[in-house]
Scaffold this motif. Structure first.
Motif, PDB file in Angstrom:
ATOM      1  N   SER A  10       0.826  -1.200   0.000  1.00  0.00           N
ATOM      2  CA  SER A  10       0.000   0.000   0.000  1.00  0.00           C
ATOM      3  C   SER A  10       0.861   1.250   0.000  1.00  0.00           C
ATOM      4  CB  SER A  10      -0.907   0.003   1.242  1.00  0.00           C
ATOM      5  OG  SER A  10      -0.133  -0.050   2.420  1.00  0.00           O
ATOM      6  N   LYS A  11       2.056   1.159   0.591  1.00  0.00           N
ATOM      7  CA  LYS A  11       2.932   2.328   0.609  1.00  0.00           C
ATOM      8  C   LYS A  11       3.528   2.578  -0.760  1.00  0.00           C
ATOM      9  CE  LYS A  11       3.960   2.194   5.532  1.00  0.00           C
ATOM     10  NZ  LYS A  11       4.984   2.048   6.581  1.00  0.00           N
ATOM     11  N   GLN A  12       3.772   1.536  -1.521  1.00  0.00           N
ATOM     12  CA  GLN A  12       4.256   1.744  -2.885  1.00  0.00           C
ATOM     13  C   GLN A  12       3.173   2.415  -3.706  1.00  0.00           C
ATOM     14  OE1 GLN A  12       5.066  -1.751  -5.185  1.00  0.00           O
ATOM     15  NE2 GLN A  12       6.479  -0.684  -6.527  1.00  0.00           N
ATOM     16  N   LEU A  13       1.939   1.950  -3.546  1.00  0.00           N
ATOM     17  CA  LEU A  13       0.838   2.572  -4.270  1.00  0.00           C
ATOM     18  C   LEU A  13       0.685   4.026  -3.865  1.00  0.00           C
ATOM     19  CD1 LEU A  13      -1.771  -0.329  -4.074  1.00  0.00           C
ATOM     20  CD2 LEU A  13      -0.495   0.416  -6.081  1.00  0.00           C
ATOM     21  N   ARG A  64      12.425  -1.829  -1.176  1.00  0.00           N
ATOM     22  CA  ARG A  64      11.539  -2.028  -0.026  1.00  0.00           C
ATOM     23  C   ARG A  64      10.142  -2.471  -0.444  1.00  0.00           C
ATOM     24  NH1 ARG A  64       7.753   1.053   2.696  1.00  0.00           N
ATOM     25  NH2 ARG A  64       7.668   0.808   4.977  1.00  0.00           N
ATOM     26  N   ASN A  65       9.663  -1.955  -1.570  1.00  0.00           N
ATOM     27  CA  ASN A  65       8.298  -2.242  -2.012  1.00  0.00           C
ATOM     28  C   ASN A  65       8.237  -3.293  -3.110  1.00  0.00           C
ATOM     29  OD1 ASN A  65       6.956  -0.330  -0.298  1.00  0.00           O
ATOM     30  ND2 ASN A  65       7.816   1.283  -1.581  1.00  0.00           N
ATOM     31  N   GLY A  66       9.320  -3.998  -3.332  1.00  0.00           N
ATOM     32  CA  GLY A  66       9.308  -5.063  -4.317  1.00  0.00           C
ATOM     33  C   GLY A  66       9.895  -4.652  -5.650  1.00  0.00           C
ATOM     34  N   ALA A  67       9.803  -5.534  -6.605  1.00  0.00           N
ATOM     35  CA  ALA A  67      10.399  -5.324  -7.920  1.00  0.00           C
ATOM     36  C   ALA A  67       9.550  -4.381  -8.767  1.00  0.00           C
ATOM     37  CB  ALA A  67      10.558  -6.663  -8.623  1.00  0.00           C
ATOM     38  N   ALA A  68      10.071  -4.040  -9.932  1.00  0.00           N
ATOM     39  CA  ALA A  68       9.332  -3.180 -10.862  1.00  0.00           C
ATOM     40  C   ALA A  68       8.030  -3.862 -11.281  1.00  0.00           C
ATOM     41  CB  ALA A  68      10.191  -2.882 -12.084  1.00  0.00           C
ATOM     42  N   VAL A  69       6.951  -3.094 -11.288  1.00  0.00           N
ATOM     43  CA  VAL A  69       5.621  -3.626 -11.594  1.00  0.00           C
ATOM     44  C   VAL A  69       4.967  -2.765 -12.672  1.00  0.00           C
ATOM     45  CG1 VAL A  69       3.339  -4.156 -10.665  1.00  0.00           C
ATOM     46  CG2 VAL A  69       5.362  -4.480  -9.240  1.00  0.00           C
ATOM     47  N   ALA A  70       4.283  -3.398 -13.595  1.00  0.00           N
ATOM     48  CA  ALA A  70       3.585  -2.679 -14.656  1.00  0.00           C
ATOM     49  C   ALA A  70       2.194  -2.263 -14.196  1.00  0.00           C
ATOM     50  CB  ALA A  70       3.486  -3.550 -15.907  1.00  0.00           C
TER      51      ALA A  70
END
Length: 202
Positions: A10-13, A64-70
């Protein structure tokens, strides 16, 4: 086994929402003309984020928020495309103002349009153009962290299909740009309900 690279926190979003909600969004994905594919944009964007962290002369940067996401984006005329996002975090330094200025100067050297919000205390640097669509450096990130994130230019493609294909490649053992340092997390559904009993996720 589920990993942080397969999901956005949720923090990445929230971080991506900040990028989208700022005044820098006057240049939309639809106005960004690019001949790159979404994955070419991802590779360039991930390299941009990594290179920016090098300019800080700080250690400890990690996804911290994971890998690159499309994610989905608009190409104009009702056509949807895909655009990757990615960020790295590190423990805060001692001089936030100087660090923000350093990052801003570097981004300006790349031909990006840059502005600094709250420049005298806990500044946040926003930029657009250059090798990415938008970028942000937050000196007041969650959990006392610096956060550098970026969004790649929008390009024709299906975000859902891209993420599914990326996950399949990772399961086959391939390391994709931005995967380095991602911490695996056990899926609780994979744990036996009772000792000696095997379970599997539905």
């Amino acid at each position: 086994m589920e990993t942080t690279r397969f999901r956005q926190s949720s923090k990445q979003l929230a971080a991506i929402a900040v990028l989208i909600a700022t005044g820098l969004t006057s240049v939309s994905c639809a106005k960004e003309e690019t001949e790159m594919t979404p994955r070419e944009g991802r590779d360039q964007m991930v390299e941009f984020v990594k290179t920016t962290t090098v300019q800080t002369h700080m250690n400890g940067w990690w996804p911290r928020n994971g890998a690159a996401v499309a994610g989905e984006c608009g190409l104009g005329n009702g056509e949807e495309g895909a655009s990757y996002n990615f960020d790295l975090a590190a423990p805060k330094g001692s001089d936030h103002v100087a660090m923000a200025r350093l990052v801003a100067d570097y981004w300006e050297s790349l031909g990006m349009t840059v502005r600094i919000v709250n420049p005298s205390k806990n500044p946040v640097v926003f930029a657009e153009g250059g090798p990415v669509l938008r970028a942000m450096f937050d000196t007041f990130g969650p959990d006392d962290l610096y956060l550098i994130g970026a969004v790649a230019p929008c390009a024709p493609g299906d975000a859902v299909a891209l993420n599914e294909e990326d996950e399949a490649e990772r399961k086959s053992g391939k390391i994709l740009p931005g995967d380095e340092g991602v911490v695996p997390r056990e899926d609780p559904r994979d744990r036996p309900a009772f000792p000696g009993e095997a379970t599997s996720a539905p």
